[in-house]
Design a protein around this motif. Structure first.
Motif, PDB file in Angstrom:
ATOM      1  N   LEU A  64      17.771   3.924   8.212  1.00 45.59           N
ATOM      2  CA  LEU A  64      17.948   5.120   9.022  1.00 45.59           C
ATOM      3  C   LEU A  64      18.792   6.157   8.283  1.00 45.59           C
ATOM      4  CD1 LEU A  64      17.566   6.682  11.629  1.00 45.59           C
ATOM      5  CD2 LEU A  64      19.488   5.410  12.615  1.00 45.59           C
ATOM      6  N   ALA A  65      19.861   5.709   7.622  1.00 49.73           N
ATOM      7  CA  ALA A  65      20.716   6.641   6.879  1.00 49.73           C
ATOM      8  C   ALA A  65      19.936   7.355   5.781  1.00 49.73           C
ATOM      9  CB  ALA A  65      21.907   5.892   6.282  1.00 49.73           C
ATOM     10  N   GLU A  66      19.098   6.600   5.072  1.00 48.65           N
ATOM     11  CA  GLU A  66      18.293   7.201   4.002  1.00 48.65           C
ATOM     12  C   GLU A  66      17.328   8.247   4.555  1.00 48.65           C
ATOM     13  OE1 GLU A  66      16.573   3.675   2.480  1.00 48.65           O
ATOM     14  OE2 GLU A  66      18.419   2.967   1.533  1.00 48.65           O
ATOM     15  N   VAL A  67      16.741   7.945   5.699  1.00 50.99           N
ATOM     16  CA  VAL A  67      15.812   8.891   6.328  1.00 50.99           C
ATOM     17  C   VAL A  67      16.556  10.136   6.786  1.00 50.99           C
ATOM     18  CG1 VAL A  67      14.277   9.237   8.300  1.00 50.99           C
ATOM     19  CG2 VAL A  67      14.201   7.081   7.038  1.00 50.99           C
ATOM     20  N   LEU A  68      17.737   9.954   7.366  1.00 54.48           N
ATOM     21  CA  LEU A  68      18.510  11.086   7.878  1.00 54.48           C
ATOM     22  C   LEU A  68      18.954  12.024   6.764  1.00 54.48           C
ATOM     23  CD1 LEU A  68      20.688   9.254  10.560  1.00 54.48           C
ATOM     24  CD2 LEU A  68      18.797  10.834  10.983  1.00 54.48           C
ATOM     25  N   ILE A  69      19.261  11.473   5.598  1.00 56.07           N
ATOM     26  CA  ILE A  69      19.632  12.338   4.468  1.00 56.07           C
ATOM     27  C   ILE A  69      18.483  13.278   4.132  1.00 56.07           C
ATOM     28  CG2 ILE A  69      20.144  12.360   1.991  1.00 56.07           C
ATOM     29  CD1 ILE A  69      21.677   9.737   2.408  1.00 56.07           C
ATOM     30  N   GLY A  70      17.257  12.759   4.183  1.00 51.10           N
ATOM     31  CA  GLY A  70      16.091  13.596   3.915  1.00 51.10           C
ATOM     32  C   GLY A  70      15.940  14.731   4.901  1.00 51.10           C
ATOM     33  N   GLY A  71      16.467  14.535   6.114  1.00 54.64           N
ATOM     34  CA  GLY A  71      16.397  15.587   7.132  1.00 54.64           C
ATOM     35  C   GLY A  71      17.660  16.417   7.217  1.00 54.64           C
ATOM     36  N   ALA A 117       9.360   1.220   9.194  1.00 54.25           N
ATOM     37  CA  ALA A 117      10.276   2.300   8.816  1.00 54.25           C
ATOM     38  C   ALA A 117      10.256   2.510   7.301  1.00 54.25           C
ATOM     39  CB  ALA A 117      11.689   1.973   9.294  1.00 54.25           C
ATOM     40  N   LEU A 118      10.267   1.418   6.552  1.00 54.54           N
ATOM     41  CA  LEU A 118      10.237   1.524   5.092  1.00 54.54           C
ATOM     42  C   LEU A 118       8.910   2.100   4.604  1.00 54.54           C
ATOM     43  CD1 LEU A 118      11.951  -1.880   4.259  1.00 54.54           C
ATOM     44  CD2 LEU A 118      12.912   0.395   3.848  1.00 54.54           C
ATOM     45  N   CYS A 119       7.817   1.686   5.253  1.00 56.23           N
ATOM     46  CA  CYS A 119       6.501   2.212   4.873  1.00 56.23           C
ATOM     47  C   CYS A 119       6.422   3.719   5.112  1.00 56.23           C
ATOM     48  CB  CYS A 119       5.398   1.515   5.668  1.00 56.23           C
ATOM     49  SG  CYS A 119       5.112  -0.204   5.230  1.00 56.23           S
ATOM     50  N   TYR A 120       6.790   4.147   6.310  1.00 60.79           N
ATOM     51  CA  TYR A 120       6.701   5.570   6.636  1.00 60.79           C
ATOM     52  C   TYR A 120       7.632   6.406   5.765  1.00 60.79           C
ATOM     53  CZ  TYR A 120       3.861   4.485  10.740  1.00 60.79           C
ATOM     54  OH  TYR A 120       2.854   4.066  11.577  1.00 60.79           O
ATOM     55  N   ASP A 142       6.694  10.263   5.866  1.00 59.17           N
ATOM     56  CA  ASP A 142       6.614  10.581   7.294  1.00 59.17           C
ATOM     57  C   ASP A 142       7.993  10.323   7.911  1.00 59.17           C
ATOM     58  OD1 ASP A 142       6.117  10.805  10.020  1.00 59.17           O
ATOM     59  OD2 ASP A 142       4.181   9.773   9.916  1.00 59.17           O
ATOM     60  N   ARG A 143       8.882  11.314   7.812  1.00 57.51           N
ATOM     61  CA  ARG A 143      10.267  11.131   8.223  1.00 57.51           C
ATOM     62  C   ARG A 143      10.402  10.878   9.715  1.00 57.51           C
ATOM     63  NH1 ARG A 143      15.055  13.269   9.824  1.00 57.51           N
ATOM     64  NH2 ARG A 143      14.096  15.144  10.689  1.00 57.51           N
ATOM     65  N   ARG A 144       9.603  11.543  10.528  1.00 62.15           N
ATOM     66  CA  ARG A 144       9.712  11.389  11.980  1.00 62.15           C
ATOM     67  C   ARG A 144       9.410   9.958  12.410  1.00 62.15           C
ATOM     68  NH1 ARG A 144       6.529  11.410  16.395  1.00 62.15           N
ATOM     69  NH2 ARG A 144       4.651  11.693  15.140  1.00 62.15           N
ATOM     70  N   GLN A 145       8.312   9.413  11.897  1.00 62.42           N
ATOM     71  CA  GLN A 145       7.957   8.039  12.240  1.00 62.42           C
ATOM     72  C   GLN A 145       8.955   7.041  11.643  1.00 62.42           C
ATOM     73  OE1 GLN A 145       6.007   6.446  14.125  1.00 62.42           O
ATOM     74  NE2 GLN A 145       4.420   7.859  14.786  1.00 62.42           N
ATOM     75  N   PHE A 150       0.828  -1.210   0.000  1.00 61.22           N
ATOM     76  CA  PHE A 150       0.000   0.000   0.000  1.00 61.22           C
ATOM     77  C   PHE A 150       0.863   1.260   0.000  1.00 61.22           C
ATOM     78  CE2 PHE A 150      -3.458  -2.692   2.090  1.00 61.22           C
ATOM     79  CZ  PHE A 150      -4.252  -2.710   0.937  1.00 61.22           C
ATOM     80  N   ALA A 151       1.958   1.248   0.746  1.00 62.59           N
ATOM     81  CA  ALA A 151       2.853   2.405   0.790  1.00 62.59           C
ATOM     82  C   ALA A 151       3.464   2.660  -0.583  1.00 62.59           C
ATOM     83  CB  ALA A 151       3.951   2.187   1.833  1.00 62.59           C
ATOM     84  N   MET A 152       3.818   1.588  -1.286  1.00 63.59           N
ATOM     85  CA  MET A 152       4.359   1.740  -2.642  1.00 63.59           C
ATOM     86  C   MET A 152       3.334   2.358  -3.577  1.00 63.59           C
ATOM     87  SD  MET A 152       6.365  -1.889  -3.041  1.00 63.59           S
ATOM     88  CE  MET A 152       6.718  -1.610  -4.772  1.00 63.59           C
ATOM     89  N   GLN A 153       2.052   2.082  -3.319  1.00 69.00           N
ATOM     90  CA  GLN A 153       0.970   2.639  -4.139  1.00 69.00           C
ATOM     91  C   GLN A 153       0.596   4.055  -3.705  1.00 69.00           C
ATOM     92  OE1 GLN A 153      -1.995  -0.405  -3.475  1.00 69.00           O
ATOM     93  NE2 GLN A 153      -1.430  -1.523  -5.339  1.00 69.00           N
ATOM     94  N   GLY A 154       1.175   4.517  -2.597  1.00 71.37           N
ATOM     95  CA  GLY A 154       0.866   5.849  -2.090  1.00 71.37           C
ATOM     96  C   GLY A 154      -0.424   5.915  -1.298  1.00 71.37           C
ATOM     97  N   ASP A 155      -0.948   4.760  -0.887  1.00 71.40           N
ATOM     98  CA  ASP A 155      -2.203   4.720  -0.120  1.00 71.40           C
ATOM     99  C   ASP A 155      -1.872   4.808   1.369  1.00 71.40           C
ATOM    100  OD1 ASP A 155      -4.655   4.168   1.059  1.00 71.40           O
ATOM    101  OD2 ASP A 155      -5.215   2.682  -0.462  1.00 71.40           O
ATOM    102  N   THR A 156      -1.780   6.031   1.865  1.00 73.87           N
ATOM    103  CA  THR A 156      -1.355   6.265   3.250  1.00 73.87           C
ATOM    104  C   THR A 156      -2.294   5.625   4.253  1.00 73.87           C
ATOM    105  OG1 THR A 156      -0.331   8.362   2.608  1.00 73.87           O
ATOM    106  CG2 THR A 156      -0.797   8.043   4.953  1.00 73.87           C
TER     107      THR A 156
END
Length: 424
Positions: free
Chosen positions: A347-354, A309-312, A317-320, A264-270
């Motif tokens: 985690l590294a991928e998320v941190l780059i976004g922030g 983590a991968l879904c968020y 949703d970087r925080r989650q 669902f996350a890949m489809q963008g269905d939050t």
């Protein structure tokens, strides 16, 4: 006041098991192992032959360990964190199926015994999985395939086999699925797909709901990795229907809800993704209600945190995503090298976004260090993606060190072939 069974715990450690890996080998919850060793409960009679075989002790010796705390006579004093080491060394050294890996893969029984013979196969399967987690599937994929071809397949057509047909089909289905995961980890996704499809057909031939649900979860994961989001959701939903009919329902359902969430996350269905994650968490809290089932993959809080983590992250949703990825690193320690590496990469991928470049590069360097002992194309592929994401920040000193590390451990990967068919 109950007396602790320290002798039983020493026997487990001498056989090269942690409580978690022994629980996997016996298809019970890790709390059950803790209860046995603390003296709160004891193994049911039908579990004891397999427990004795896995621990490489006699049935009489097991009864002694269960009844009183006596010194455990063994010359092997390896600790818990050595688990899997002997398996890996044996597989690498021999280049073929390990005939006798101490403690985890004992030799077969000296007398024809269906239950003991099956336990030997189960113990060998566990040994493969332990080694896979520790060094990745690349080193031992061919060994598992050879074991299937030389040990399992002939038994399927041997009328004199000492293992009942249904139990042998279970073993064949499970080991074929294990081969699929190792093929996937070594970058052979089309091989993985064929293995999973074969495993599903074996499970379907005997209408085994738990195995059907288990392999559906594996196929759903692979569909997601192949960017087939619709199939990932569809297969997970079919798996949930199978899970309702058999044992280990909570564990299987939690894993399948998590796979649905990824699709669902890949489809963008939050909304659907979040709902599936909540369902997975709710079901996992009821794990104590599960009926034990053999051959079923483990799925725990760390597993769910990794999927969440991968879904968020996919949903923005970087925080989650960061919170869940850090939770993985808290829980994945010891011999779970590859699983921890995936958590570090997420985690590294998320941190780059922030904009937290230094920490992202530091995490990447930790993965580079781990990759020296891993043969995992999946880890290498994601590390390559991290390298690409950090290249624009090459002026940062920590990024320079990370890029230098990458040059030593990364190799060019071949482009995978595509196949969109599934057996469900």
């Amino acid at each position: 006041m109950v007396a602790r069974r320290d002798g039983l715990a020493r026997a487990r450690r001498a056989a090269g098991y942690t409580q978690e890996t022994l629980a996997e080998a016996l298809a019970v919850d890790v709390k059950t192992i803790g209860n046995w060793e603390s003296g709160k409960t004891e193994p049911l009679p039908y579990k004891r032959p397999k427990l004795a075989t896995v621990l490489n002790i006699s049935a009489d010796r097991l009864e002694v360990l269960l009844r009183e705390d006596l010194p455990y006579a063994t010359a092997d004093s390896r600790g818990e964190h050595q688990v899997g080491k002997g398996v890996v060394a044996s597989v690498e050294e021999q280049g073929r199926t390990p005939r006798a890996v101490h403690g985890v893969c004992p030799d077969g029984p000296t007398q024809p015994d269906r239950q003991a013979d099956l336990a030997t196969i189960q113990a060998k399967a566990t040994a493969f999985q332990v080694a896979d987690r520790k060094v990745g599937g690349g080193r031992i994929y061919s060994t598992v395939v050879e074991y299937l071809q030389t040990e399992i397949s002939p038994r399927l057509f041997d009328p004199t086999s000492d293992i009942l047909g249904e139990r042998l089909f279970e073993a064949a289905a499970s080991l074929t699925e294990i081969a699929g995961w190792m093929a996937h980890d070594s970058g052979r996704d089309q091989h993985a797909k064929r293995h999973f499809s074969q495993s599903y057909r074996l499970a379907k031939a005997m209408d085994h709901p738990a195995l059907l649900a288990n392999v559906c979860a594996s196929m759903s994961h692979l569909a997601g990795q192949l960017h087939q989001a619709t199939d990932a959701v569809r297969i997970a939903q079919i798996g949930l229907m199978h899970a309702e009919r058999g044992p280990a329902r909570q564990r299987l359902s939690a894993r399948l809800h998590a796979m649905s969430a990824r699709g669902f996350a890949m489809q963008g269905d939050t909304e659907a993704s979040r709902r599936s994650l909540m369902d997975a968490e709710r079901v996992l809290e009821r794990l104590h209600e599960d009926t034990p089932a053999e051959w079923i993959s483990q799925f725990d809080e760390a597993s769910l945190a990794g999927e969440a983590a991968l879904c968020y992250d996919a949903l923005g949703d970087r925080r989650q995503a960061e919170r869940q990825a850090r939770r993985v690193l808290e829980l994945r320690v010891g011999d779970r090298v590859r699983s921890r590496a995936f958590g570090q990469l997420t985690l590294a991928e998320v941190l780059i976004g922030g904009g937290e470049i230094d920490e992202a590069a530091s995490l990447g360097r930790e993965v580079c260090a781990a990759l020296g002992a891993l043969t995992s194309t999946r880890v290498s592929s994601r590390l390559t993606d991290l390298k690409t994401a950090l290249k624009p920040h090459r002026a940062v000193p920590e990024v320079q060190l990370f890029l230098a590390d990458c040059s030593h451990v990364l190799q060019p990967a071949a482009a995978p072939k595509s196949d969109t068919s599934w057996p469900v």
